[in-house]
Design an enzyme around this catalytic site. Structure first.
Site, PDB file in Angstrom:
ATOM      1  N   GLY A  36       0.801  -1.255  -0.035  1.00 32.07           N
ATOM      2  CA  GLY A  36       0.099   0.032  -0.178  1.00 32.07           C
ATOM      3  C   GLY A  36       1.090   1.310   0.034  1.00 32.07           C
ATOM      4  O   GLY A  36       1.615   1.534   1.002  1.00 32.07           O
TER       5      GLY A  36
ATOM      6  N   GLY B 109       2.230   7.837  -1.071  1.00 30.76           N
ATOM      7  CA  GLY B 109       2.945   8.751  -1.601  1.00 30.76           C
ATOM      8  C   GLY B 109       3.828   9.407  -0.483  1.00 30.76           C
ATOM      9  O   GLY B 109       4.614  10.407  -1.052  1.00 30.76           O
ATOM     10  N   GLY B 110       3.866   8.768   0.352  1.00 29.83           N
ATOM     11  CA  GLY B 110       5.044   9.214   1.592  1.00 29.83           C
ATOM     12  C   GLY B 110       6.322   8.462   1.915  1.00 29.83           C
ATOM     13  O   GLY B 110       6.296   7.313   0.920  1.00 29.83           O
TER      14      GLY B 110
ATOM     15  N   ASP C 170       7.429   6.574   4.132  1.00 31.62           N
ATOM     16  CA  ASP C 170       7.452   5.300   4.805  1.00 31.62           C
ATOM     17  C   ASP C 170       6.987   4.074   3.779  1.00 31.62           C
ATOM     18  O   ASP C 170       7.697   2.956   3.897  1.00 31.62           O
ATOM     19  CB  ASP C 170       6.586   5.256   6.035  1.00 31.62           C
ATOM     20  CG  ASP C 170       7.029   6.478   7.122  1.00 31.62           C
ATOM     21  OD1 ASP C 170       8.135   6.475   7.030  1.00 31.62           O
ATOM     22  OD2 ASP C 170       6.216   7.027   7.494  1.00 31.62           O
TER      23      ASP C 170
ATOM     24  N   MET D  19      -4.302   3.975  -2.855  1.00 39.81           N
ATOM     25  CA  MET D  19      -5.790   4.155  -2.558  1.00 39.81           C
ATOM     26  C   MET D  19      -6.123   5.441  -2.720  1.00 39.81           C
ATOM     27  O   MET D  19      -5.739   6.664  -2.268  1.00 39.81           O
ATOM     28  CB  MET D  19      -5.946   3.802  -1.097  1.00 39.81           C
ATOM     29  CG  MET D  19      -6.219   2.548  -0.849  1.00 39.81           C
ATOM     30  SD  MET D  19      -6.606   2.106   0.833  1.00 39.81           S
ATOM     31  CE  MET D  19      -5.244   2.546   1.844  1.00 39.81           C
TER      32      MET D  19
ATOM     33  N   CYS E   9     -10.268   3.842   9.989  1.00 37.17           N
ATOM     34  CA  CYS E   9      -9.572   3.940   8.713  1.00 37.17           C
ATOM     35  C   CYS E   9      -8.930   2.443   8.229  1.00 37.17           C
ATOM     36  O   CYS E   9      -8.982   1.648   7.386  1.00 37.17           O
ATOM     37  CB  CYS E   9      -8.956   5.049   8.380  1.00 37.17           C
ATOM     38  SG  CYS E   9      -8.443   4.884   6.499  1.00 37.17           S
TER      39      CYS E   9
ATOM     40  N   CYS F   4      -6.811  11.185   8.825  1.00 35.13           N
ATOM     41  CA  CYS F   4      -6.723  10.127   7.806  1.00 35.13           C
ATOM     42  C   CYS F   4      -7.022  10.260   6.486  1.00 35.13           C
ATOM     43  O   CYS F   4      -8.466  10.338   6.217  1.00 35.13           O
ATOM     44  CB  CYS F   4      -7.261   8.654   8.269  1.00 35.13           C
ATOM     45  SG  CYS F   4      -6.721   7.334   7.346  1.00 35.13           S
TER      46      CYS F   4
END
Length: 388
Positions: A33, A36-37, A39, A59, A124, A220
């Site tokens: 998953g 765009g970060g 991590d 997502m 979430c 979130c």
């Protein structure tokens, strides 16, 4: 991917990789998953280096533009594309905006209307990331779903345990306590064994587009917003009174009980000598927000709470249970005893706890292991009430 090259790369960051494990991993498909970060970007990279057949999956859960008129989802997906092309893994995008609205956001708003303080990140994870997103990954043929959460999975006596991440300042098990063991069995947390500073270092070494990207904050998938202003788009303002809990003196007007939470200091707009002032209680019926002066006022502290909606990572523990607990994310672990009688869960803390808020989650730990937890539905009398 060449084993020796991968092994040397990973060795630099203290990650061991055997040829046997590398070859076993090559038989497995992992959908990572990707948000765009940094991590999740490094998570995908580590999976690739470890030999997994890695696929990036993004997502879309919220399509509204932010305060600057930018669609953050679109910008984040562009970063996912850059990272996936850099590390040579395929990528896809799925749209769960309807599911997010139905299963997370509508509940989030409803709870605020009731005067509660829900945690959308927990909901979430429960309803989207490790439910519909997990199912989508399995439908696409994944052996595992991987995420960039700072936590670990440890298998003990054939059972998967959810364990705190190595970087205690970034540990995210609090947000994942609703994960069931059967799902945890098929989830990987590639950065859980690493400190955040090493994750940044890896991203820079491999020149990933997200290496210097600021960590996401706020709600979130919605991001950082002026919270009161954002919430007012969905909840009608209703003028009420701030009232001093000690003497019932009116302290000024507020725009609605739902915009304030227990323990809140910022944004009250209560001036004058003394202070600062903090929210101690709310009366939904009269739209009254009770405030007290001083961060350590006894009206902010309770030693008991009750929770419902229990969720256990594995089997439910035996009660009474001596353990540690968090009643909010940034709180250090607190010693307590949990009792379960007639279907009711009660937590007695060793020391009084500050600003217990209804509909926040309480999460239980034995050492590093996250057992699970529940949703706070009642707090015990405050020290102020006990002494009145």
């Amino acid at each position: 991917m060449d084993f020796e090259l991968s092994r040397k790369h990973l060795e630099k960051y203290g990650i061991e990789l055997s040829l046997e494990q590398f070859e076993l991993n090559q038989e497995k498909t992992v959908i990572c998953g990707m948000s765009g970060g940094v991590d999740s970007s490094v998570s995908a990279l580590l999976l690739k280096l470890q030999g997994y057949n890695t696929i990036g999956l993004f997502m879309r859960n919220w399509e509204e533009n932010d305060e600057n008129g930018v669609c953050s989802a679109e910008e984040d997906f562009k970063d996912v594309i850059k990272v996936c092309e850099k590390i040579d893994v395929p990528y896809y995008s799925v749209d769960f905006t309807k599911e997010y609205w139905d299963k997370v956001f509508s509940s989030f708003v409803d709870e605020y209307k009731k005067g509660h303080t829900p945690n959308p990140d927990i909901l979430c994870n429960k309803e989207i990331k490790f439910n519909v997103f997990f199912k989508k990954a399995k439908e696409l043929g994944a052996d595992f779903l991987a995420t960039g959460h700072y936590c670990r999975k440890v298998v003990e006596a054939g059972h998967s345990q959810l364990v705190k991440g190595v970087d205690k300042g970034k540990d995210q098990t609090y947000f994942l306590y609703t994960m069931q063991e059967k799902v945890l069995d098929e989830v990987l947390f590639p950065v859980g064994e690493l400190p955040k500073k090493v994750v940044r270092e890896i991203a820079k070494d491999f020149e990933l587009a997200t290496s210097t990207k600021k960590d996401s904050t706020g709600i979130c998938f919605i991001g950082e917003r002026n919270f009161k202003e954002f919430l007012s788009n969905y909840i009608k303002s209703q003028v009420g009174e701030f009232v001093n809990l000690e003497n019932n003196q009116k302290m000024g007007a507020h725009s609605g009980y739902c915009f304030y939470t227990i323990g809140q200091r910022k944004g009250l707009g209560i001036g004058g000598p003394g202070g600062p002032w903090f929210v101690a209680d709310k009366d939904v019926e009269t739209n009254t927000v009770y405030v007290v002066e001083g961060e350590t006022h006894p009206a902010l502290f309770s030693q008991t709470l009750w929770f419902n909606e229990p969720s256990w990572v594995g089997e439910a523990p035996s009660f009474p249970l001596k353990c540690k607990a968090k009643a909010r994310y940034r709180q250090p672990d607190q010693s307590c005893t949990v009792y379960h009688e007639d279907g009711i869960y009660r937590v007695e803390f060793d020391t009084p706890q500050r600003a217990i808020a209804l509909r926040q989650s309480i999460v239980l730990y034995l050492e590093e292991v996250c057992l699970g937890g529940g949703v706070i539905h009642k707090r015990g009398p405050t020290l102020f009430e006990q002494n009145s």
